[in-house]
Design a protein around this motif. Structure first.
Motif, PDB file in Angstrom:
ATOM      1  N   ALA A   1      11.695  43.350  53.094  1.00 16.57           N
ATOM      2  CA  ALA A   1      10.278  43.130  53.380  1.00 16.57           C
ATOM      3  C   ALA A   1      10.088  42.536  54.775  1.00 16.57           C
ATOM      4  CB  ALA A   1       9.674  42.197  52.327  1.00 16.57           C
ATOM      5  N   ALA A   2      11.068  41.727  55.212  1.00 14.71           N
ATOM      6  CA  ALA A   2      10.967  41.122  56.541  1.00 14.71           C
ATOM      7  C   ALA A   2      11.218  42.144  57.648  1.00 14.71           C
ATOM      8  CB  ALA A   2      11.956  39.968  56.658  1.00 14.71           C
ATOM      9  N   GLY A   3      11.796  43.314  57.265  1.00 13.80           N
ATOM     10  CA  GLY A   3      11.974  44.397  58.239  1.00 13.80           C
ATOM     11  C   GLY A   3      13.336  44.470  58.882  1.00 13.80           C
ATOM     12  N   VAL A   4      14.392  43.945  58.251  1.00 12.83           N
ATOM     13  CA  VAL A   4      15.716  43.975  58.871  1.00 12.83           C
ATOM     14  C   VAL A   4      16.280  45.400  58.965  1.00 12.83           C
ATOM     15  CG1 VAL A   4      16.293  41.621  58.172  1.00 12.83           C
ATOM     16  CG2 VAL A   4      16.854  43.514  56.644  1.00 12.83           C
ATOM     17  N   LEU A   5      15.742  46.314  58.140  1.00 12.62           N
ATOM     18  CA  LEU A   5      16.238  47.696  58.182  1.00 12.62           C
ATOM     19  C   LEU A   5      15.508  48.554  59.224  1.00 12.62           C
ATOM     20  CD1 LEU A   5      16.636  48.505  54.352  1.00 12.62           C
ATOM     21  CD2 LEU A   5      18.379  47.690  55.954  1.00 12.62           C
ATOM     22  N   TYR A   6      14.401  48.033  59.757  1.00 13.74           N
ATOM     23  CA  TYR A   6      13.581  48.837  60.675  1.00 13.74           C
ATOM     24  C   TYR A   6      14.321  49.251  61.948  1.00 13.74           C
ATOM     25  CZ  TYR A   6       9.618  50.292  63.516  1.00 13.74           C
ATOM     26  OH  TYR A   6       8.768  51.017  64.318  1.00 13.74           O
ATOM     27  N   PRO A   7      15.097  48.360  62.589  1.00 15.13           N
ATOM     28  CA  PRO A   7      15.782  48.760  63.823  1.00 15.13           C
ATOM     29  C   PRO A   7      16.817  49.871  63.614  1.00 15.13           C
ATOM     30  CG  PRO A   7      15.683  46.376  63.647  1.00 15.13           C
ATOM     31  CD  PRO A   7      15.276  46.922  62.321  1.00 15.13           C
ATOM     32  N   TYR A   8      17.363  49.986  62.385  1.00 17.40           N
ATOM     33  CA  TYR A   8      18.433  50.947  62.121  1.00 17.40           C
ATOM     34  C   TYR A   8      17.943  52.230  61.459  1.00 17.40           C
ATOM     35  CZ  TYR A   8      20.852  46.501  62.740  1.00 17.40           C
ATOM     36  OH  TYR A   8      21.270  45.288  63.222  1.00 17.40           O
ATOM     37  N   PHE A   9      16.995  52.071  60.484  1.00 17.13           N
ATOM     38  CA  PHE A   9      16.550  53.241  59.727  1.00 17.13           C
ATOM     39  C   PHE A   9      15.049  53.499  59.816  1.00 17.13           C
ATOM     40  CE2 PHE A   9      20.156  51.228  57.515  1.00 17.13           C
ATOM     41  CZ  PHE A   9      21.097  52.249  57.617  1.00 17.13           C
ATOM     42  N   GLY A  10      14.338  52.606  60.517  1.00 23.20           N
ATOM     43  CA  GLY A  10      12.895  52.763  60.635  1.00 23.20           C
ATOM     44  C   GLY A  10      12.161  52.545  59.328  1.00 23.20           C
ATOM     45  N   ILE A  11      12.754  51.746  58.407  1.00 26.68           N
ATOM     46  CA  ILE A  11      12.164  51.520  57.079  1.00 26.68           C
ATOM     47  C   ILE A  11      11.407  50.194  57.073  1.00 26.68           C
ATOM     48  CG2 ILE A  11      12.646  51.122  54.644  1.00 26.68           C
ATOM     49  CD1 ILE A  11      15.099  52.886  54.940  1.00 26.68           C
ATOM     50  N   LEU A  12      10.130  50.277  56.649  1.00 23.10           N
ATOM     51  CA  LEU A  12       9.333  49.077  56.398  1.00 23.10           C
ATOM     52  C   LEU A  12       8.809  49.121  54.965  1.00 23.10           C
ATOM     53  CD1 LEU A  12       7.224  48.690  59.683  1.00 23.10           C
ATOM     54  CD2 LEU A  12       9.113  47.253  58.896  1.00 23.10           C
ATOM     55  N   LEU A  13       8.599  47.938  54.402  1.00 25.99           N
ATOM     56  CA  LEU A  13       8.151  47.851  53.004  1.00 25.99           C
ATOM     57  C   LEU A  13       6.661  47.546  52.966  1.00 25.99           C
ATOM     58  CD1 LEU A  13       9.445  48.037  50.179  1.00 25.99           C
ATOM     59  CD2 LEU A  13       9.580  45.551  50.158  1.00 25.99           C
ATOM     60  N   SER A  14       5.905  48.489  52.404  1.00 25.82           N
ATOM     61  CA  SER A  14       4.462  48.298  52.279  1.00 25.82           C
ATOM     62  C   SER A  14       4.175  47.158  51.293  1.00 25.82           C
ATOM     63  CB  SER A  14       3.809  49.578  51.771  1.00 25.82           C
ATOM     64  OG  SER A  14       2.487  49.321  51.327  1.00 25.82           O
ATOM     65  N   PRO A  15       3.143  46.328  51.558  1.00 27.52           N
ATOM     66  CA  PRO A  15       2.765  45.279  50.592  1.00 27.52           C
ATOM     67  C   PRO A  15       2.481  45.827  49.201  1.00 27.52           C
ATOM     68  CG  PRO A  15       1.694  44.883  52.690  1.00 27.52           C
ATOM     69  CD  PRO A  15       2.368  46.225  52.802  1.00 27.52           C
ATOM     70  N   MET A  16       1.981  47.075  49.115  1.00 29.28           N
ATOM     71  CA  MET A  16       1.719  47.666  47.792  1.00 29.28           C
ATOM     72  C   MET A  16       3.016  47.939  47.046  1.00 29.28           C
ATOM     73  SD  MET A  16      -1.462  50.265  48.485  1.00 29.28           S
ATOM     74  CE  MET A  16      -0.660  51.072  49.882  1.00 29.28           C
ATOM     75  N   ILE A  17       4.015  48.464  47.769  1.00 28.86           N
ATOM     76  CA  ILE A  17       5.327  48.683  47.146  1.00 28.86           C
ATOM     77  C   ILE A  17       5.969  47.339  46.785  1.00 28.86           C
ATOM     78  CG2 ILE A  17       7.624  49.665  47.464  1.00 28.86           C
ATOM     79  CD1 ILE A  17       5.388  51.715  47.236  1.00 28.86           C
ATOM     80  N   ALA A  18       5.760  46.348  47.631  1.00 27.88           N
ATOM     81  CA  ALA A  18       6.299  45.006  47.362  1.00 27.88           C
ATOM     82  C   ALA A  18       5.702  44.414  46.086  1.00 27.88           C
ATOM     83  CB  ALA A  18       6.027  44.085  48.542  1.00 27.88           C
ATOM     84  N   SER A  19       4.389  44.644  45.893  1.00 27.65           N
ATOM     85  CA  SER A  19       3.738  44.119  44.686  1.00 27.65           C
ATOM     86  C   SER A  19       4.262  44.826  43.436  1.00 27.65           C
ATOM     87  CB  SER A  19       2.220  44.278  44.793  1.00 27.65           C
ATOM     88  OG  SER A  19       1.861  45.648  44.846  1.00 27.65           O
ATOM     89  N   LEU A  20       4.550  46.136  43.537  1.00 29.94           N
ATOM     90  CA  LEU A  20       5.121  46.870  42.409  1.00 29.94           C
ATOM     91  C   LEU A  20       6.518  46.354  42.087  1.00 29.94           C
ATOM     92  CD1 LEU A  20       5.078  49.202  40.367  1.00 29.94           C
ATOM     93  CD2 LEU A  20       5.948  50.703  42.186  1.00 29.94           C
ATOM     94  N   ALA A  21       7.315  46.145  43.122  1.00 29.77           N
ATOM     95  CA  ALA A  21       8.673  45.628  42.921  1.00 29.77           C
ATOM     96  C   ALA A  21       8.646  44.236  42.311  1.00 29.77           C
ATOM     97  CB  ALA A  21       9.413  45.612  44.254  1.00 29.77           C
ATOM     98  N   MET A  22       7.690  43.420  42.757  1.00 29.01           N
ATOM     99  CA  MET A  22       7.551  42.073  42.197  1.00 29.01           C
ATOM    100  C   MET A  22       7.236  42.139  40.702  1.00 29.01           C
ATOM    101  SD  MET A  22       4.947  39.793  41.168  1.00 29.01           S
ATOM    102  CE  MET A  22       3.491  40.295  42.095  1.00 29.01           C
ATOM    103  N   SER A  23       6.356  43.064  40.319  1.00 25.71           N
ATOM    104  CA  SER A  23       5.995  43.216  38.910  1.00 25.71           C
ATOM    105  C   SER A  23       7.187  43.690  38.089  1.00 25.71           C
ATOM    106  CB  SER A  23       4.842  44.212  38.773  1.00 25.71           C
ATOM    107  OG  SER A  23       3.712  43.762  39.474  1.00 25.71           O
TER     108      SER A  23
END
Length: 400
Positions: free
Chosen positions: A360-382
């Protein structure tokens, strides 16, 4: 206590995430900073951590109620798993708690029925645990139980009074010696019966040793199986009883118990619990009488028998509906399973957060361009909360 450290740590990580993205992130930097900081807060929402313990406790106490283990204090579930010493009261815990008349022996001119009748007259007024067995035995033989005058109860020794004009004393050797009565052969006869686990009362009439009344409290069928379980789990069992040393050792030998506290007056049970606690032991105390209440309250886990007194049950943190040692075994197993479930829940919650927060903090963004949407984060939290709930519900199907 976990949340007290976890929540501030997440807030700090969220702030650091926002700052790093705002300074080093691509345009629009503010939007990236805001979205990723919010994603960290959402995915790290400590719902799973908050549910880990109470869900397991709730399901565990419900399961306990289904198998006859009533947990009043949730902390007892944690302590029960850790106990190293179990102190049990003999009468009503290891034994049935309903002594039966076994035999009557006469030394002098009085017949066995006369001795039993005189003893029953005094015991009818007495509050001693064995008194009921003597009275019941006399009634079964259809003997007359006379009225008593000048009744006196001597704590830890016995009773005396006048029955049909005779001065009668019923109790142990200390009682006879207190009133300067020569016990004669009574102690020898008593010792033989006590070696086989009988409770023996000496009877004196008009200052002369007259005979003995012996009763026996049958051992519960479940006791030996339960004691084997405790030995297998390295839990020391200490038997506490007001019986004399000979009788106590006989019962202990039959059950395979090596630690025995005999000739224990009611007020000493609390001292015995404190003695073992002072040795660094985690003590559970099981009892069913009014005089057990202070010891039950003092112990790390107080276990009351459901067949005992209300005072004992009020002082204990665990109550066993059936009131036998197998109930303590079930309570110990329940504690083990509940604490194991809590640890699993906490593991799931921490692993989830340990993996989710960096993403969620974006550590994968520099390598794979992956960011975690707050909506996906809320689903994962649930989903993390659901996993904790499902794991806790497994307790309801566990075999105890």
């Amino acid at each position: 206590s976990v949340a007290a450290y976890f929540v501030p740590a997440v807030l700090v990580i969220s702030i650091i995430t926002a700052v790093v993205w705002f300074i080093f992130g691509p345009e629009p930097a503010f939007s990236f900073a805001l979205v990723n900081a919010v994603a960290v807060l959402i995915i790290a929402c400590p719902c799973a951590l908050g549910l880990a313990t109470p869900m397991a406790i709730m399901v565990g106490t419900g399961k306990g109620a289904n198998v006859g283990v009533l947990v009043k204090d949730a902390a007892a579930l944690e302590s029960m798993e850790k106990i190293t010493t179990l102190i049990v009261d003999k009468t009503g815990t290891l034994t049935v708690g309903k002594p039966q008349l076994a035999s009557v022996q006469s030394l002098g001119t009085s017949t066995e029925d006369e001795i039993l009748s005189l003893a029953a007259a005094l015991e009818k007024i007495s509050e001693h645990p064995l008194a009921e067995a003597v009275v019941k035995g006399a009634l079964e033989k259809k003997l007359t139980i006379a009225q008593v005058s000048d009744f006196e109860s001597v704590t830890g020794m016995g009773v005396r009074g006048k029955v049909n004009g005779k001065d009668v004393a019923v109790g142990n050797r200390k009682l006879l010696e207190k009133f300067n009565i020569d016990p004669g052969q009574l102690p020898t006869l008593a010792a033989e019966l006590q070696k086989t686990g009988h409770g023996v009362m000496l009877v004196a009439v008009d200052g002369i040793a007259a005979g003995i009344v012996a009763v026996r409290d049958p051992i519960k069928e479940s006791a030996k199986e339960a004691l084997k379980y405790f030995r297998d789990h390295n839990i020391d069992v200490v038997m506490v009883t007001g019986d004399n040393r000979i009788t106590a050792d006989a019962v202990a030998k039959e059950l395979g118990i090596t630690e025995v506290e005999a000739d224990v007056l009611p007020q000493r049970k609390n001292e015995i619990v404190r003695k073992y606690q002072a040795l660094g032991k985690i003590v559970a105390m099981a009892g069913d009488g009014i005089n057990d209440a202070p010891a039950l309250a003092q112990a790390s886990v107080g276990i009351a028998m459901g067949t005992g007194t209300d005072v004992a049950m009020e002082s204990a943190s665990v109550t066993l509906v059936k009131g036998d040692l197998l109930g303590i075994v079930r309570a110990h197993r329940l504690s083990q399973l509940t604490m194991k479930n809590i640890r699993q829940n906490l593991f799931f919650a921490f692993v989830y957060n340990g993996l989710g927060v960096p993403v969620a903090a974006g550590v994968l963004y520099p390598y794979f361009g992956i960011l975690l949407s707050p909506m996906i984060a809320s689903l994962a939290m649930s989903l993390s909360s659901v996993s904790v709930i499902v794991n806790s519900l497994r307790l309801s199907r566990a075999k105890i």
